[in-house]
Design a protein around this motif. Structure first.
Motif, short mmCIF file in Angstrom:
data_model
loop_
_atom_site.label_atom_id
_atom_site.label_comp_id
_atom_site.label_asym_id
_atom_site.label_seq_id
_atom_site.Cartn_x
_atom_site.Cartn_y
_atom_site.Cartn_z
N SER B 110 61.89 -0.67 70.06
CA SER B 110 61.73 -0.66 68.61
C SER B 110 61.81 0.76 68.08
O SER B 110 61.44 1.72 68.76
CB SER B 110 60.38 -1.27 68.20
N ASN B 111 62.26 0.86 66.85
CA ASN B 111 62.43 2.14 66.21
C ASN B 111 61.09 2.77 65.83
O ASN B 111 60.11 2.06 65.58
CB ASN B 111 63.27 1.93 64.95
N GLY B 112 61.06 4.09 65.78
CA GLY B 112 59.83 4.81 65.45
C GLY B 112 59.26 4.43 64.09
O GLY B 112 58.05 4.42 63.91
N ARG B 113 60.13 4.09 63.14
CA ARG B 113 59.60 3.77 61.80
C ARG B 113 58.87 2.42 61.80
O ARG B 113 58.08 2.15 60.91
CB ARG B 113 60.70 3.83 60.74
N ASP B 114 59.14 1.59 62.83
CA ASP B 114 58.38 0.34 62.95
C ASP B 114 56.90 0.63 63.25
O ASP B 114 56.02 -0.16 62.87
CB ASP B 114 58.93 -0.52 64.09
N TYR B 115 56.66 1.73 63.98
CA TYR B 115 55.29 2.07 64.40
C TYR B 115 54.64 3.03 63.41
O TYR B 115 54.22 4.13 63.77
CB TYR B 115 55.31 2.71 65.79
N GLN B 116 54.61 2.64 62.16
CA GLN B 116 53.94 3.42 61.13
C GLN B 116 52.97 2.50 60.40
O GLN B 116 53.18 1.28 60.38
CB GLN B 116 54.97 3.98 60.13
N PRO B 117 51.94 3.08 59.80
CA PRO B 117 50.98 2.24 59.07
C PRO B 117 51.67 1.36 58.02
O PRO B 117 51.24 0.24 57.78
CB PRO B 117 50.03 3.26 58.43
N ASP B 118 52.77 1.86 57.43
CA ASP B 118 53.49 1.06 56.43
C ASP B 118 54.78 0.49 57.00
O ASP B 118 55.66 0.05 56.26
CB ASP B 118 53.77 1.89 55.18
N GLY B 119 54.93 0.51 58.33
CA GLY B 119 56.14 0.00 58.97
C GLY B 119 56.01 -1.46 59.36
O GLY B 119 55.03 -2.13 59.05
N ARG B 120 57.03 -1.93 60.07
CA ARG B 120 57.11 -3.33 60.43
C ARG B 120 55.89 -3.83 61.21
O ARG B 120 55.46 -4.97 61.05
CB ARG B 120 58.36 -3.48 61.31
N TYR B 121 55.35 -2.97 62.07
CA TYR B 121 54.21 -3.38 62.88
C TYR B 121 52.87 -3.00 62.24
O TYR B 121 51.82 -3.52 62.63
CB TYR B 121 54.28 -2.77 64.28
N GLY B 122 52.90 -2.05 61.32
CA GLY B 122 51.65 -1.64 60.67
C GLY B 122 50.71 -0.88 61.59
O GLY B 122 49.54 -0.67 61.25
N ARG B 123 51.18 -0.52 62.75
CA ARG B 123 50.35 0.19 63.73
C ARG B 123 51.18 1.31 64.35
O ARG B 123 52.40 1.20 64.44
CB ARG B 123 49.91 -0.77 64.86
N THR B 124 50.49 2.35 64.82
CA THR B 124 51.18 3.48 65.43
C THR B 124 51.15 3.37 66.96
O THR B 124 50.42 2.55 67.52
CB THR B 124 50.49 4.80 65.03
N LEU B 125 51.94 4.22 67.60
CA LEU B 125 51.91 4.22 69.07
C LEU B 125 50.58 4.75 69.61
O LEU B 125 50.20 4.42 70.73
CB LEU B 125 53.11 5.00 69.63
#
Lengths: 199, 199
Positions: B110-125
């Motif tokens: 998955s892309n890094g922007r998915d792992y942002q508080p406002d990204g697809r996952y809403g969670r960070t690495l």
């Protein structure tokens, strides 16, 4: 009627106290399908086709395990790898789990106060179980709040029995904390956490 | 001199691109010990005594893996279970890892922007890798910020090569994000996150 499947990942259910009591409470209920992965797959080789068929036939999926180094036992990771295939669980055509409900239920040796922002670990059990929250998000599933029993070594039999009753109630009635949008394009999917009061 | 041990958990290093490039960069450095768990233990049965001796002989431990359902591959969980025994890693007399340094290095599809508080996952690495942070806290280790490469399928060869150079630098020089107190009583242990600017 909602059909519920509980996947149990425990290295040795014959010696389990909490997880065995939880499983027994569900078994007695009569309408919940239970899968004890270690008993079914002693060599750890999961039959993906069988497990996928079972998931397709149920609406509500609970993953039950003793927390093992703040994660799930290896056999549950092996189950995820075997069943959550591209084109079935996610990616183009991967819609098999969409709008079903996922939850985790876990027991911990460490005390509940350790899992507080100001506790020994500085993290909560919701933080620890983020990998399962993301499994739900990636496959388009609703996600329940975790069901937990902490400090299991200090629990007496009455506490274990009470948790088994609470577990059955949770498995039957708990409402999702995160709702999947149901949109096909999982890159575009948005999720809607309920406000805390709505749990 | 600091002695560094890198534990690699990858289901198939022969077909790996990113993890293989990372391992090759460390191997060429010449002074870092590498363990490829799947190659060493094709049946998944970890030799706890051998692995514990290696950990005792090193100061800085890096766990390297492709993120697998937002967690580590099962063989790394098996490694944790085999080596992190009570009386060695934690509990009374369990001081073997105290004040050593632990870090994780991982690649994601998955892309890094998915792992942002406002990204697809809403969670960070950092959120996803909390289980390893707690492993460090429970065993009295300092904990490094995770080293990551996201969106590996979209990375060209130059990006992979650059990440391998950055990885070697990280393995050698990254400073802990969480410092263990060094106190014997792990129930009383306190940890001291550095402020963000000190990373």
């Amino acid at each position: 009627m909602t059909k519920t499947l509980v996947i149990i990942a425990h290295p040795d259910m014959a010696r389990s106290r909490v997880n065995a009591a939880w499983a027994e409470a569900l078994r007695r209920a009569g309408d919940i399908t239970l899968r004890d992965l270690s008993a079914l797959y002693p060599d750890g080789m999961i039959d993906g086709a069988v497990e996928r068929s079972l998931l397709e036939a149920h609406d509500r999926i609970i993953l039950q395990f003793p927390l093992t180094w703040y994660s799930c036992p290896p056999i549950l990771s092996a189950w995820q790898i075997a069943i959550l295939t591209r084109g079935w669980a996610y990616g183009p055509g991967g819609r098999a789990l969409r709008l079903k409900t996922l939850g985790v239920a876990l027991s911990t040796g460490s005390n509940g106060r350790d899992y507080q922002p100001d506790g020994r670990y500085g993290r909560t059990l919701e933080d620890v179980t983020v990998p399962f929250e993301l499994m739900a998000r990636h496959t388009g599933m609703h996600y329940l709040p975790p069901f937990t029993l902490t400090g299991v070594r200090e629990c007496d039999d009455a506490a274990v029995a009470a948790s088994a009753r609470a577990y059955l109630d949770h498995v039957r009635t708990a409402k999702p904390r995160i709702l999947a949008s149901g949109r096909d394009d999982d890159r575009a999917r948005t999720v809607y956490p309920l406000e805390a009061g709505a749990r």
